[in-house]
Design a protein around this motif. Structure first.
Motif, PDB file in Angstrom:
ATOM      1  N   LEU A 199       9.449   3.383 -13.179  1.00  0.00           N
ATOM      2  CA  LEU A 199       9.119   4.740 -12.991  1.00  0.00           C
ATOM      3  C   LEU A 199      10.522   5.770 -13.054  1.00  0.00           C
ATOM      4  N   VAL A 200      11.433   5.421 -12.043  1.00  0.00           N
ATOM      5  CA  VAL A 200      12.573   6.257 -12.310  1.00  0.00           C
ATOM      6  C   VAL A 200      13.274   6.469 -13.382  1.00  0.00           C
ATOM      7  N   ASP A 201      13.479   5.112 -14.025  1.00  0.00           N
ATOM      8  CA  ASP A 201      14.081   5.241 -15.533  1.00  0.00           C
ATOM      9  C   ASP A 201      13.262   6.226 -16.522  1.00  0.00           C
ATOM     10  N   GLU A 202      11.754   5.964 -16.450  1.00  0.00           N
ATOM     11  CA  GLU A 202      11.120   6.908 -17.279  1.00  0.00           C
ATOM     12  C   GLU A 202      11.304   8.606 -16.877  1.00  0.00           C
ATOM     13  N   LYS A 203      11.540   8.834 -15.698  1.00  0.00           N
ATOM     14  CA  LYS A 203      11.545  10.027 -15.433  1.00  0.00           C
ATOM     15  C   LYS A 203      12.893  10.671 -15.534  1.00  0.00           C
ATOM     16  N   THR A 204      14.032   9.853 -15.312  1.00  0.00           N
ATOM     17  CA  THR A 204      15.280  10.279 -15.809  1.00  0.00           C
ATOM     18  C   THR A 204      15.536  10.360 -17.362  1.00  0.00           C
ATOM     19  N   THR A 205      14.663   9.629 -18.153  1.00  0.00           N
ATOM     20  CA  THR A 205      14.900   9.981 -19.456  1.00  0.00           C
ATOM     21  C   THR A 205      14.218  11.370 -19.781  1.00  0.00           C
TER      22      THR A 205
ATOM     23  N   GLY B 205      11.047  -7.017  -5.269  1.00  0.00           N
ATOM     24  CA  GLY B 205      10.422  -7.105  -6.708  1.00  0.00           C
ATOM     25  C   GLY B 205       9.894  -5.873  -7.061  1.00  0.00           C
ATOM     26  N   ALA B 206       9.238  -5.062  -6.074  1.00  0.00           N
ATOM     27  CA  ALA B 206       8.486  -3.839  -6.703  1.00  0.00           C
ATOM     28  C   ALA B 206       9.690  -2.770  -6.738  1.00  0.00           C
ATOM     29  N   ILE B 207      10.784  -2.811  -5.963  1.00  0.00           N
ATOM     30  CA  ILE B 207      11.844  -1.812  -6.210  1.00  0.00           C
ATOM     31  C   ILE B 207      12.326  -2.070  -7.676  1.00  0.00           C
ATOM     32  N   GLU B 208      12.753  -3.440  -8.009  1.00  0.00           N
ATOM     33  CA  GLU B 208      13.276  -3.704  -9.201  1.00  0.00           C
ATOM     34  C   GLU B 208      12.305  -3.813 -10.250  1.00  0.00           C
ATOM     35  N   GLY B 209      11.200  -3.666 -10.213  1.00  0.00           N
ATOM     36  CA  GLY B 209      10.080  -3.651 -10.964  1.00  0.00           C
ATOM     37  C   GLY B 209       9.639  -2.067 -11.129  1.00  0.00           C
ATOM     38  N   GLU B 210       8.455  -1.809 -10.580  1.00  0.00           N
ATOM     39  CA  GLU B 210       7.568  -0.860 -10.615  1.00  0.00           C
ATOM     40  C   GLU B 210       8.382   0.616 -10.378  1.00  0.00           C
ATOM     41  N   LEU B 211       9.223   0.525  -9.255  1.00  0.00           N
ATOM     42  CA  LEU B 211       9.787   1.799  -8.660  1.00  0.00           C
ATOM     43  C   LEU B 211      10.870   2.057  -9.902  1.00  0.00           C
TER      44      LEU B 211
ATOM     45  N   ARG C 231       0.778  -1.372   0.008  1.00  0.00           N
ATOM     46  CA  ARG C 231      -0.092   0.127   0.081  1.00  0.00           C
ATOM     47  C   ARG C 231       0.728   1.024   0.035  1.00  0.00           C
ATOM     48  N   LEU C 232       1.893   1.028   0.908  1.00  0.00           N
ATOM     49  CA  LEU C 232       2.876   2.497   1.032  1.00  0.00           C
ATOM     50  C   LEU C 232       3.635   2.753  -0.410  1.00  0.00           C
ATOM     51  N   LEU C 233       3.849   1.549  -1.185  1.00  0.00           N
ATOM     52  CA  LEU C 233       4.788   1.763  -2.465  1.00  0.00           C
ATOM     53  C   LEU C 233       4.089   2.587  -3.406  1.00  0.00           C
ATOM     54  N   ASP C 234       2.807   2.421  -3.703  1.00  0.00           N
ATOM     55  CA  ASP C 234       1.888   3.051  -4.497  1.00  0.00           C
ATOM     56  C   ASP C 234       1.985   4.628  -4.075  1.00  0.00           C
ATOM     57  N   THR C 235       1.495   4.893  -2.745  1.00  0.00           N
ATOM     58  CA  THR C 235       1.498   6.097  -2.227  1.00  0.00           C
ATOM     59  C   THR C 235       3.041   6.877  -2.536  1.00  0.00           C
ATOM     60  N   TRP C 236       3.848   6.225  -2.155  1.00  0.00           N
ATOM     61  CA  TRP C 236       5.182   6.757  -2.531  1.00  0.00           C
ATOM     62  C   TRP C 236       5.734   7.020  -3.755  1.00  0.00           C
ATOM     63  N   LEU C 237       5.076   6.438  -4.804  1.00  0.00           N
ATOM     64  CA  LEU C 237       5.495   6.676  -6.241  1.00  0.00           C
ATOM     65  C   LEU C 237       4.544   8.172  -6.823  1.00  0.00           C
ATOM     66  N   ASP C 238       3.442   8.190  -6.182  1.00  0.00           N
ATOM     67  CA  ASP C 238       2.783   8.988  -6.810  1.00  0.00           C
ATOM     68  C   ASP C 238       3.244  10.355  -7.051  1.00  0.00           C
ATOM     69  N   PRO C 239       4.015  11.228  -6.143  1.00  0.00           N
ATOM     70  CA  PRO C 239       4.685  12.481  -6.167  1.00  0.00           C
ATOM     71  C   PRO C 239       5.539  12.323  -7.380  1.00  0.00           C
ATOM     72  N   LEU C 240       6.359  11.326  -7.846  1.00  0.00           N
ATOM     73  CA  LEU C 240       7.169  11.202  -8.954  1.00  0.00           C
ATOM     74  C   LEU C 240       5.983  11.001 -10.143  1.00  0.00           C
ATOM     75  N   ARG C 241       5.008  10.248 -10.101  1.00  0.00           N
ATOM     76  CA  ARG C 241       4.214  10.114 -11.279  1.00  0.00           C
ATOM     77  C   ARG C 241       3.666  11.409 -11.681  1.00  0.00           C
ATOM     78  N   GLU C 242       3.454  12.237 -10.584  1.00  0.00           N
ATOM     79  CA  GLU C 242       2.638  13.835 -11.048  1.00  0.00           C
ATOM     80  C   GLU C 242       3.759  14.797 -11.858  1.00  0.00           C
ATOM     81  N   MET C 243       4.962  14.082 -11.993  1.00  0.00           N
ATOM     82  CA  MET C 243       5.996  15.220 -12.745  1.00  0.00           C
ATOM     83  C   MET C 243       5.651  15.042 -14.231  1.00  0.00           C
ATOM     84  N   ASP C 244       5.266  16.251 -14.622  1.00  0.00           N
ATOM     85  CA  ASP C 244       4.621  16.256 -16.192  1.00  0.00           C
ATOM     86  C   ASP C 244       5.886  16.640 -17.095  1.00  0.00           C
TER      87      ASP C 244
END
Length: 204
Positions: free
Chosen positions: A132-138, A123-129, A67-80
């Motif tokens: 998302l970080v790879d996407e935003k660093t691009t 698994g979630a760190i190596e996967g979803e997190l 539950r926490l990981l999804d909340t934790w990633l939301d601020p980075l997801r919002e970066m437009d």
């Protein structure tokens, strides 16, 4: 296969009470130092009642982390990617600092899991997190190539944002002890300092 029946109101209430109690206990004592008895007592339930909802301490901990990981990633997801680069990055930084202010127990829970080698969330760190970080660093690299922000290592930029903002949750006791009793709320000055620091770092 039998479909899982939806929880009743009482079951939802008890599940929420267990997770809230577990958040208190885990964030204070860590996974290894916490017990089912502590969680049950904090939740106001018997241990057998708790085990009706969760079969083990690990199941509760994993549920909280998921539950926490999804909340934790939301601020980075919002970066437009289409927004103003410095404004988008500063917005992300401010959202992360707000999370440290509003969710200190969750931050400490996550930090404790990482310090143990992330056995329940790797698994979630190596996967979803990581995805998302790879996407935003691009995106950050593209902004740098376009001359919109200064060229700094994008991954280490994100690491430094995490470190500086989450420090105020994970080391809250130290922060408040060093600042002294007159500094009731460290977050306004922390925001001013961190905003200034990253604005100067990122401005071309």
């Amino acid at each position: 296969m039998t479909e899982k029946q939806p929880q009743t109101r009482i079951q939802r209430k008890n599940t929420a009470a267990i997770l809230e109690a577990a958040l208190d206990v885990f964030s204070q004592y860590g996974f290894r130092g916490s017990t089912l008895d502590q969680i049950a007592q904090t939740a106001g339930l018997s241990k057998p009642n708790l085990l009706y909802y969760f079969p083990s301490k690990e199941a509760i901990h994993t549920g909280l982390l998921s539950r926490l990981l999804d909340t934790w990633l939301d601020p980075l997801r919002e970066m437009d990617p289409t927004g103003d680069p410095i404004s988008e990055l500063m917005g992300y930084i401010d959202r992360k600092l707000e999370m440290s202010r509003d969710y200190p127990r969750e931050s400490r829970l996550f930090a404790n899991e990482i310090l143990q080698g992330a056995p329940r969330i790797m698994g979630a760190i190596e996967g979803e997190l990581k995805s998302l970080v790879d996407e935003k660093t691009t995106v950050i690299r593209q902004w740098q190539d376009e001359g919109k922000i200064a060229k700094v290592h994008p991954y280490h930029l994100i690491f430094s944002i995490w470190s500086l903002t989450q420090h105020y949750a994970d080391f809250d006791v130290q922060v408040r002890a060093v600042l002294g009793p007159d500094e009731v709320d460290p977050f306004p000055e922390a925001k001013t300092y961190i905003d200034t620091l990253f604005t100067k770092l990122l401005t071309p």
